[in-house]
Write a protein that holds these residues in place. Structure first.
Motif, PDB file in Angstrom:
ATOM      1  N   THR A   7       0.844  -1.201   0.000  1.00  0.00           N
ATOM      2  CA  THR A   7       0.000   0.000   0.000  1.00  0.00           C
ATOM      3  C   THR A   7       0.878   1.249   0.000  1.00  0.00           C
ATOM      4  N   GLU A   8       1.890   1.243   0.869  1.00  0.00           N
ATOM      5  CA  GLU A   8       2.809   2.384   0.959  1.00  0.00           C
ATOM      6  C   GLU A   8       3.506   2.610  -0.383  1.00  0.00           C
ATOM      7  N   LYS A   9       3.944   1.518  -1.004  1.00  0.00           N
ATOM      8  CA  LYS A   9       4.650   1.601  -2.290  1.00  0.00           C
ATOM      9  C   LYS A   9       3.735   2.200  -3.375  1.00  0.00           C
ATOM     10  N   SER A  10       2.461   1.786  -3.384  1.00  0.00           N
ATOM     11  CA  SER A  10       1.553   2.295  -4.418  1.00  0.00           C
ATOM     12  C   SER A  10       1.203   3.767  -4.192  1.00  0.00           C
ATOM     13  N   VAL A  11       1.131   4.196  -2.928  1.00  0.00           N
ATOM     14  CA  VAL A  11       0.869   5.620  -2.642  1.00  0.00           C
ATOM     15  C   VAL A  11       2.055   6.453  -3.102  1.00  0.00           C
ATOM     16  N   LYS A  12       3.256   6.044  -2.689  1.00  0.00           N
ATOM     17  CA  LYS A  12       4.456   6.808  -3.033  1.00  0.00           C
ATOM     18  C   LYS A  12       4.772   6.748  -4.523  1.00  0.00           C
ATOM     19  N   GLY A  13       4.342   5.661  -5.172  1.00  0.00           N
ATOM     20  CA  GLY A  13       4.585   5.515  -6.607  1.00  0.00           C
ATOM     21  C   GLY A  13       3.530   6.190  -7.466  1.00  0.00           C
ATOM     22  N   GLY A  14       2.494   6.736  -6.811  1.00  0.00           N
ATOM     23  CA  GLY A  14       1.465   7.470  -7.546  1.00  0.00           C
ATOM     24  C   GLY A  14       0.373   6.603  -8.143  1.00  0.00           C
ATOM     25  N   GLN A  15       0.350   5.291  -7.846  1.00  0.00           N
ATOM     26  CA  GLN A  15      -0.701   4.433  -8.409  1.00  0.00           C
ATOM     27  C   GLN A  15      -1.983   4.445  -7.580  1.00  0.00           C
ATOM     28  N   ALA A  16      -1.873   4.656  -6.273  1.00  0.00           N
ATOM     29  CA  ALA A  16      -3.043   4.558  -5.387  1.00  0.00           C
ATOM     30  C   ALA A  16      -4.054   5.664  -5.679  1.00  0.00           C
ATOM     31  N   GLN A  17      -5.316   5.272  -5.827  1.00  0.00           N
ATOM     32  CA  GLN A  17      -6.414   6.226  -6.044  1.00  0.00           C
ATOM     33  C   GLN A  17      -7.238   6.385  -4.764  1.00  0.00           C
ATOM     34  N   LEU A  18      -7.160   5.359  -3.902  1.00  0.00           N
ATOM     35  CA  LEU A  18      -7.888   5.356  -2.635  1.00  0.00           C
ATOM     36  C   LEU A  18      -7.188   4.404  -1.681  1.00  0.00           C
ATOM     37  N   VAL A  19      -7.016   4.818  -0.448  1.00  0.00           N
ATOM     38  CA  VAL A  19      -6.421   3.955   0.566  1.00  0.00           C
ATOM     39  C   VAL A  19      -7.473   3.685   1.638  1.00  0.00           C
ATOM     40  N   ILE A  20      -7.630   2.414   1.982  1.00  0.00           N
ATOM     41  CA  ILE A  20      -8.546   2.027   3.055  1.00  0.00           C
ATOM     42  C   ILE A  20      -7.709   1.405   4.169  1.00  0.00           C
ATOM     43  N   VAL A  21      -7.854   1.957   5.366  1.00  0.00           N
ATOM     44  CA  VAL A  21      -7.119   1.452   6.534  1.00  0.00           C
ATOM     45  C   VAL A  21      -8.153   0.893   7.505  1.00  0.00           C
ATOM     46  N   SER A  22      -7.893  -0.285   8.062  1.00  0.00           N
ATOM     47  CA  SER A  22      -8.865  -0.890   8.981  1.00  0.00           C
ATOM     48  C   SER A  22      -8.983  -0.047  10.247  1.00  0.00           C
ATOM     49  N   GLU A  23     -10.188  -0.078  10.834  1.00  0.00           N
ATOM     50  CA  GLU A  23     -10.432   0.699  12.051  1.00  0.00           C
ATOM     51  C   GLU A  23      -9.656   0.139  13.234  1.00  0.00           C
ATOM     52  N   ASP A  24      -9.288  -1.156  13.159  1.00  0.00           N
ATOM     53  CA  ASP A  24      -8.540  -1.747  14.282  1.00  0.00           C
ATOM     54  C   ASP A  24      -7.031  -1.812  14.014  1.00  0.00           C
ATOM     55  N   ALA A  25      -6.578  -1.055  13.013  1.00  0.00           N
ATOM     56  CA  ALA A  25      -5.132  -0.966  12.765  1.00  0.00           C
ATOM     57  C   ALA A  25      -4.504  -0.206  13.931  1.00  0.00           C
ATOM     58  N   SER A  26      -3.211  -0.377  14.113  1.00  0.00           N
ATOM     59  CA  SER A  26      -2.537   0.322  15.221  1.00  0.00           C
ATOM     60  C   SER A  26      -2.563   1.834  14.978  1.00  0.00           C
ATOM     61  N   ASP A  27      -2.479   2.587  16.062  1.00  0.00           N
ATOM     62  CA  ASP A  27      -2.469   4.055  15.951  1.00  0.00           C
ATOM     63  C   ASP A  27      -1.318   4.518  15.070  1.00  0.00           C
ATOM     64  N   ASN A  28      -0.196   3.816  15.178  1.00  0.00           N
ATOM     65  CA  ASN A  28       0.984   4.132  14.386  1.00  0.00           C
ATOM     66  C   ASN A  28       0.689   3.991  12.888  1.00  0.00           C
ATOM     67  N   THR A  29       0.042   2.888  12.517  1.00  0.00           N
ATOM     68  CA  THR A  29      -0.315   2.628  11.113  1.00  0.00           C
ATOM     69  C   THR A  29      -1.291   3.683  10.607  1.00  0.00           C
ATOM     70  N   LYS A  30      -2.312   3.984  11.412  1.00  0.00           N
ATOM     71  CA  LYS A  30      -3.305   4.998  11.018  1.00  0.00           C
ATOM     72  C   LYS A  30      -2.640   6.351  10.786  1.00  0.00           C
ATOM     73  N   LYS A  31      -1.760   6.730  11.717  1.00  0.00           N
ATOM     74  CA  LYS A  31      -1.081   8.029  11.618  1.00  0.00           C
ATOM     75  C   LYS A  31      -0.180   8.064  10.379  1.00  0.00           C
ATOM     76  N   MET A  32       0.559   6.970  10.161  1.00  0.00           N
ATOM     77  CA  MET A  32       1.473   6.912   9.016  1.00  0.00           C
ATOM     78  C   MET A  32       0.700   7.088   7.697  1.00  0.00           C
ATOM     79  N   PHE A  33      -0.409   6.327   7.537  1.00  0.00           N
ATOM     80  CA  PHE A  33      -1.173   6.434   6.289  1.00  0.00           C
ATOM     81  C   PHE A  33      -1.904   7.767   6.172  1.00  0.00           C
ATOM     82  N   SER A  34      -2.373   8.319   7.296  1.00  0.00           N
ATOM     83  CA  SER A  34      -3.030   9.629   7.251  1.00  0.00           C
ATOM     84  C   SER A  34      -2.061  10.687   6.739  1.00  0.00           C
ATOM     85  N   ASN A  35      -0.857  10.699   7.315  1.00  0.00           N
ATOM     86  CA  ASN A  35       0.152  11.680   6.898  1.00  0.00           C
ATOM     87  C   ASN A  35       0.594  11.454   5.454  1.00  0.00           C
TER      88      ASN A  35
END
Length: 109
Positions: A24-52
């Motif tokens: 997921t991170e690779k596709s966001v940074k590579g410009g392919q991602a059109q939408l990212v879905i993060v699970s509600e029970d992901a760690s706070d660290n993961t949520k923060k990383m993907f939000s930023n």
């Protein structure tokens, strides 16, 4: 939410979903991602990383479902994050998410 998971399954079959934190991170940074879905029970660290990351790369992001539900929707083991890499699927899934009352951080502002 069933419609969201059905759409995720179709997108997966079409090869338009990448899942797992690294991909997921690779596709966001590579410009392919059109939408990212993060699970509600992901760690706070993961949520923060993907939000930023999604804010920086201007990719819409939504917190939705559990790791198990996301994994099941794409026919895999538990997944904390998914990226939709095709615009049509991303728009359709965002519509369904909004209908289900999920907030999408569009990051376009």
């Amino acid at each position: 939410m069933k419609k969201v998971y059905a759409m995720l399954g179709m997108a997966m079959k079409a090869g338009k979903v990448v899942s797992g934190e690294f991909s997921t991170e690779k596709s966001v940074k590579g410009g392919q991602a059109q939408l990212v879905i993060v699970s509600e029970d992901a760690s706070d660290n993961t949520k923060k990383m993907f939000s930023n990351m999604c804010k920086f790369y201007k990719v819409p992001r939504c917190f939705c479902g559990t790791k198990e539900e996301l994994g099941c929707a794409v026919g895999k083991a538990m997944r904390a994050s998914l990226a939709i890499t095709e615009e049509g699927f991303a728009k359709a899934i965002m519509e369904k998410l909004e209908q289900a009352g999920k907030e999408i951080d569009s990051a376009a502002d």
